[in-house]
Write an enzyme that holds these catalytic residues in place. Structure first.
Site, PDB file in Angstrom:
ATOM      1  N   LYS A 207     -13.314  -8.144  -7.886  1.00  0.00           N
ATOM      2  CA  LYS A 207     -13.689  -8.399  -6.473  1.00  0.00           C
ATOM      3  C   LYS A 207     -15.281  -8.840  -6.401  1.00  0.00           C
ATOM      4  O   LYS A 207     -16.168  -7.921  -6.765  1.00  0.00           O
ATOM      5  CB  LYS A 207     -13.488  -7.179  -5.506  1.00  0.00           C
TER       6      LYS A 207
ATOM      7  N   LYS B 246       0.816  -1.075  -0.063  1.00  0.00           N
ATOM      8  CA  LYS B 246       0.066   0.065   0.194  1.00  0.00           C
ATOM      9  C   LYS B 246       0.813   1.483  -0.110  1.00  0.00           C
ATOM     10  O   LYS B 246       1.927   1.285   0.786  1.00  0.00           O
ATOM     11  CB  LYS B 246      -0.818  -0.080   1.274  1.00  0.00           C
TER      12      LYS B 246
END
Length: 369
Positions: free
Chosen positions: A263, A164
């Site tokens: 997703k 991240k």
């Protein structure tokens, strides 16, 4: 043919083993809604709402999903007959968005359908793999802690590591990572932390031989990502921008990305996820399965989805022990040598630990005819 007898909503809460930090916030406690659908013959399918308690990833939250399920979505399926899970899309056509709420029912109906067919969920959706490669995510932290976690994940055999990033925690971090781990398959996820004004910062990341940079620009953008991709040698991957197969089609035609993250929750269910997989496969756009800090129920669905042929990049599907002291499925999801076995048992292939779910439950609602 399966007729829905009742639906039970289980609102549970668990502590993560360690906080998860991205450019948009920190999560250390995870609420989830587990959706249990039972047909007239007593066969049960399970799904999961993967929204968060606050709307930092999408506009949906656990509370809004509970409302949508209880007051709109579940009443439309109770006492209805389904020959195939694809019928759900027509059933929910008049209800706009709310994809994560819809996906939880879609997942449960797919689990129920595959059990009634006597096959695994992977086989029911056209999966072709016996094993999937497993990737893992490292959240925002100090450089020292990121390097330490990288070392742990490399030793554990994970096939791909995602870092991240955000402005101010990108170039120097990746420089030190590459000095210590020059050959590890590496990608970064910006969670919409940049704009086109940061294009030079993003171009600077090209030197690190990244698999991709995920969702660098706005979460609803396709247009500017196309501009950015033309300037970068690193593939752009879209995540939040893609909520449907139509979004995927437009992004592909515009050249907005070279990779796509699918997703189940974000796109409204397995049925839509398969459509996105198929259009990406047709256009030679590789896909991978993203994670949402799920319980084992959603993780099991992700494993089945990632067994489809165009999931050629390791996804965010790691071991249960990565996040939970104890998962809600038995056995838990295990990673061996960087791979996860695709279950051959009927449905999602894992048993649900009802006792542990009851222990974690904050609220329960039964809706039946």
């Amino acid at each position: 043919m399966s007729k829905v007898k009742k639906v039970t909503l289980h609102l549970i809460e668990q502590n993560l083993l360690s906080p998860f930090v991205s450019s948009m916030g920190k999560v250390d406690k995870r609420e989830s809604i587990l959706v249990e659908v039972e047909d007239m013959d007593g066969v049960v399918g399970w799904g999961e709402v993967v929204a968060f308690s606050s709307p930092w990833y999408t506009e949906e939250t656990i509370k809004t999903c509970w409302h949508m399920l209880q007051d709109f979505l579940v009443p439309q399926i109770v006492n209805e007959e389904f020959e195939h899970p694809q019928q759900l899309q027509n059933c929910f056509q008049t209800i706009k968005r709310n994809n994560m709420a819809k996906a939880s029912i879609d997942m449960a109906i797919w689990d129920l359908f595959s059990k009634r067919q006597g096959i695994s969920l992977s086989k029911a959706i056209g999966g072709t793999r016996d094993y999937i490669d497993s990737g893992v995510v490292v959240s925002i932290d100090s450089i020292e802690n990121v390097l330490r976690k990288m070392e742990e994940h490399v030793k554990a055999g994970y096939k791909r590591i995602k870092i991240k990033i955000k402005p101010g925690q990108d170039y120097e971090l990746l420089k030190q990572i590459r000095q210590q781990f020059p050959n590890v398959p590496l990608m970064v996820d910006a969670n919409s932390a940049y704009t086109l004004e940061d294009i030079d910062k993003l171009k600077a990341l090209d030197e690190f031989n990244l698999l991709m940079i995920e969702q660098p620009l706005a979460d609803d953008d396709i247009f500017d990502h196309a501009k950015l991709q033309r300037k970068l040698s690193t593939p752009v991957c879209l995540d939040e921008s893609i909520a449907s197969v139509e979004d995927a089609r437009k992004a592909i035609e515009m050249g907005s990305c070279q990779v796509l993250n699918i997703k189940i929750g974000r796109v409204g269910g397995i049925t839509e996820a398969i459509k996105i997989h198929d259009i990406c496969q047709f256009h030679h756009i590789p896909v991978w399965c993203g994670g949402m800090l799920e319980t084992g129920i959603s993780r099991a669905h992700n494993i089945a989805l990632a067994s489809l042929p165009n999931f050629t990049i390791p996804g965010d599907i790691s071991a249960s022990s990565r996040y939970w002291k104890r998962d809600v499925i038995v056995p838990e999801v295990y990673v061996e040598n960087g791979r996860i076995a695709v279950p051959e048992e009927q449905g999602i292939g894992y048993n649900v630990d009802r006792g542990w779910i009851q222990h974690l439950t904050k609220q329960q609602k039964v809706i039946q005819a």
